[in-house]
Design an enzyme around this catalytic site. Structure first.
Site, PDB file in Angstrom:
ATOM      1  N   LYS A   1       3.733  -0.672 -15.606  1.00  0.00           N
ATOM      2  CA  LYS A   1       3.652  -1.781 -14.658  1.00  0.00           C
ATOM      3  C   LYS A   1       4.887  -2.677 -14.666  1.00  0.00           C
ATOM      4  CE  LYS A   1      -1.274  -1.759 -13.863  1.00  0.00           C
ATOM      5  NZ  LYS A   1      -2.604  -2.267 -14.071  1.00  0.00           N
TER       6      LYS A   1
ATOM      7  N   LYS B   1      -7.605   1.606  -8.410  1.00  0.00           N
ATOM      8  CA  LYS B   1      -8.289   0.824  -7.376  1.00  0.00           C
ATOM      9  C   LYS B   1      -7.367  -0.195  -6.727  1.00  0.00           C
ATOM     10  CE  LYS B   1     -11.111  -1.483 -10.415  1.00  0.00           C
ATOM     11  NZ  LYS B   1     -10.167  -1.997 -11.411  1.00  0.00           N
TER      12      LYS B   1
ATOM     13  N   LYS C   1      -2.375   8.662 -11.619  1.00  0.00           N
ATOM     14  CA  LYS C   1      -3.796   8.352 -11.707  1.00  0.00           C
ATOM     15  C   LYS C   1      -4.267   7.656 -10.426  1.00  0.00           C
ATOM     16  CE  LYS C   1      -5.386   4.534 -14.164  1.00  0.00           C
ATOM     17  NZ  LYS C   1      -6.442   4.000 -13.336  1.00  0.00           N
TER      18      LYS C   1
HETATM   19  P1  ATP Z   1      -6.358  -1.199 -11.513  1.00  0.00           P
HETATM   20  O1  ATP Z   1      -5.514  -0.570 -10.480  1.00  0.00           O
HETATM   21  O2  ATP Z   1      -6.769  -2.583 -11.165  1.00  0.00           O
HETATM   22  O3  ATP Z   1      -5.821  -1.083 -12.912  1.00  0.00           O
HETATM   23  P2  ATP Z   1      -8.208   0.920 -12.186  1.00  0.00           P
HETATM   24  O4  ATP Z   1      -8.769   1.832 -11.174  1.00  0.00           O
HETATM   25  O5  ATP Z   1      -7.189   1.433 -13.130  1.00  0.00           O
HETATM   26  O6  ATP Z   1      -7.727  -0.379 -11.432  1.00  0.00           O
HETATM   27  P3  ATP Z   1      -9.502  -0.514 -14.337  1.00  0.00           P
HETATM   28  O7  ATP Z   1     -10.335  -1.707 -14.062  1.00  0.00           O
HETATM   29  O8  ATP Z   1      -8.138  -0.711 -14.891  1.00  0.00           O
HETATM   30  O9  ATP Z   1      -9.445   0.362 -13.005  1.00  0.00           O
HETATM   31  O10 ATP Z   1     -10.300   0.463 -15.316  1.00  0.00           O
HETATM   32  C1  ATP Z   1     -11.716   0.499 -15.339  1.00  0.00           C
HETATM   33  C2  ATP Z   1     -12.189   1.742 -16.039  1.00  0.00           C
HETATM   34  O11 ATP Z   1     -12.018   2.876 -15.200  1.00  0.00           O
HETATM   35  C3  ATP Z   1     -11.416   2.061 -17.327  1.00  0.00           C
HETATM   36  O12 ATP Z   1     -12.316   2.593 -18.271  1.00  0.00           O
HETATM   37  C4  ATP Z   1     -10.438   3.113 -16.894  1.00  0.00           C
HETATM   38  O13 ATP Z   1     -10.021   3.944 -17.958  1.00  0.00           O
HETATM   39  C5  ATP Z   1     -11.264   3.877 -15.885  1.00  0.00           C
HETATM   40  N1  ATP Z   1     -10.413   4.531 -14.895  1.00  0.00           N
HETATM   41  C6  ATP Z   1      -9.578   3.908 -14.029  1.00  0.00           C
HETATM   42  N2  ATP Z   1      -8.975   4.797 -13.228  1.00  0.00           N
HETATM   43  C7  ATP Z   1      -9.422   6.018 -13.621  1.00  0.00           C
HETATM   44  C8  ATP Z   1      -9.149   7.344 -13.189  1.00  0.00           C
HETATM   45  N3  ATP Z   1      -8.298   7.564 -12.211  1.00  0.00           N
HETATM   46  N4  ATP Z   1      -9.791   8.366 -13.797  1.00  0.00           N
HETATM   47  C9  ATP Z   1     -10.661   8.145 -14.797  1.00  0.00           C
HETATM   48  N5  ATP Z   1     -10.954   6.912 -15.265  1.00  0.00           N
HETATM   49  C10 ATP Z   1     -10.350   5.855 -14.686  1.00  0.00           C
HETATM   50 MG    MG Z   2      -6.236   0.146 -14.580  1.00  0.00          MG
END
Ligand code: ATP
Ligand code: MG
Length: 331
Positions: free
Chosen positions: A114, A200, A197
């Site tokens: 990041k 969101k 990855k």
């Molecule tokens: P952001 O972009 O805000 O970081 P994010 O999709 O990475 O959003 P987080 O809130 O950071 O979501 O993570 C929430 C949970 O979802 C964590 O346990 C993370 O490991 C899991 N997670 C996030 N993205 C993935 C993915 N692409 N595949 C599997 N697990 C995921």
């Molecule tokens: Mg994340």
């Protein structure tokens, strides 16, 4: 109930929940929630590490609670709360930051990723220190198991290091947590860019990200137009066929079918047939979640759940803070 160990996980309200969040973290949590004293929280303080418009943040928080329920989190059995409702998270976060070396935080892949664009000196300190807040989220509740996606493994490892360091200096205060990373679906990839990855908070046209609230037809189209390869074989080979392997993970995690069985069934078929089946599975999953979402998305109902959850979480967290304060000599 008393002898059950604690399971805890959290998701940042930094946008709508994705298929990655569901398959990588929430689904695993739901499948285990009866075997543990379970806590799931909305990591709203963590969302503040990057700018989210306040109105949007509020919406995302509400969306997240309703989503947890729609994904199968049982509010009678699991404590659902909002991180910022329990001030103890911030307090312990501060204390744990003092236990941490800069080098340890600089090594975090999320930080490296990041801060790529702005460089080490331009990056917000929140992005740098938030892992110590995550450490505290986990340690406050004597957590035994943290179901998360692969990207969060490093943070749970940091938690163990810091807990051990603290316990050595001050006595046996913190429980040592284990990470739980499911073998399948622990890193769902962006459908258009299967080197990365699915996130969101991804912007752009979002064709690579499936949101759980996506229109069903739109979601299916995203699967149908997912980037694949020209090898024309449905085979689990993450290195050479990341796109196809990603779709296989999605299908397998939703239906429970093994990779081997999927490979056999699609041996003499094209990618179109395969994608169609993945699209159907995702469509059915989203349909089910969205029907429940309509039912749960009621302001008073959600408020009530959060109030109860906060009360319970505060009690537990406060007890831990008293213990911490005592060993530090603050009491
Ligand atoms: P952001 O972009 O805000 O970081 P994010 O999709 O990475 O959003 P987080 O809130 O950071 O979501 O993570 C929430 C949970 O979802 C964590 O346990 C993370 O490991 C899991 N997670 C996030 N993205 C993935 C993915 N692409 N595949 C599997 N697990 C995921
Ligand atoms: Mg994340």
């Amino acid at each position: 109930m008393k002898n059950k160990k604690v399971m805890l996980t959290g998701v940042r309200p930094s946008g709508n929940l994705t298929l990655g969040n569901y398959l990588g973290a929430i689904k695993n949590f739901v499948e285990k929630q009866n075997d543990f004293k379970s806590y799931i929280f909305i990591a709203d303080l963590h969302a503040l590490t990057s700018y989210v418009e306040p109105k949007k943040l509020k919406e995302s928080i509400r969306n997240s609670i309703a989503m947890y329920l729609s994904c199968g989190v049982d509010f009678e059995k699991t404590t659902i709360f909002k991180q910022s409702d329990v001030l103890e998270h911030g307090f312990l976060g501060f204390i744990m930051t003092f236990q941490t070396k800069m080098g340890e935080l600089q090594r975090m892949t999320q930080f490296k990723y990041k801060s790529q664009n702005v460089g080490k000196f331009g990056v917000d300190t929140g992005l740098f220190v938030y892992p110590t807040l995550m450490v505290s989220d986990i340690l406050l509740y004597d957590t035994a198991i943290v179901p998360v996606g692969k990207d969060q493994q490093q943070h749970v490892e940091l938690t163990r290091d810091l807990a051990e360091r603290f316990n050595k200096k001050y006595g046996d205060v913190f429980n040592m947590p284990d990470v739980f990373i499911a073998p399948i679906g622990n890193k769902i990839l962006n459908l258009q860019n299967p080197e990365e990855k699915m996130n969101k908070s991804d912007n752009g046209d979002n064709k690579g990200t499936i949101f759980l609230l996506d229109d069903i037809e739109v979601a299916k189209k995203k699967i149908m137009s997912a980037k694949t390869d020209s090898l024309n074989q449905v085979k689990f080979d993450e290195e050479n066929q990341p796109g196809i392997s990603n779709l296989m993970s999605i299908l397998s995690k939703i239906t429970g079918e093994s990779f081997e069985s999927i490979e056999n069934r699609f041996k003499n078929k094209g990618y179109g047939d395969f994608k169609k089946e993945v699209a159907e599975a995702v469509g059915d999953l989203l349909k089910d979640i969205q029907e429940k979402y309509k039912k749960y998305n009621n302001e008073n109902f959600l408020k009530n759940i959060l109030q109860k959850g906060a009360q319970k979480a505060r009690r537990v967290a406060n007890k831990k803070i008293k213990e911490v304060s005592k060993v530090l000599g603050l009491n």
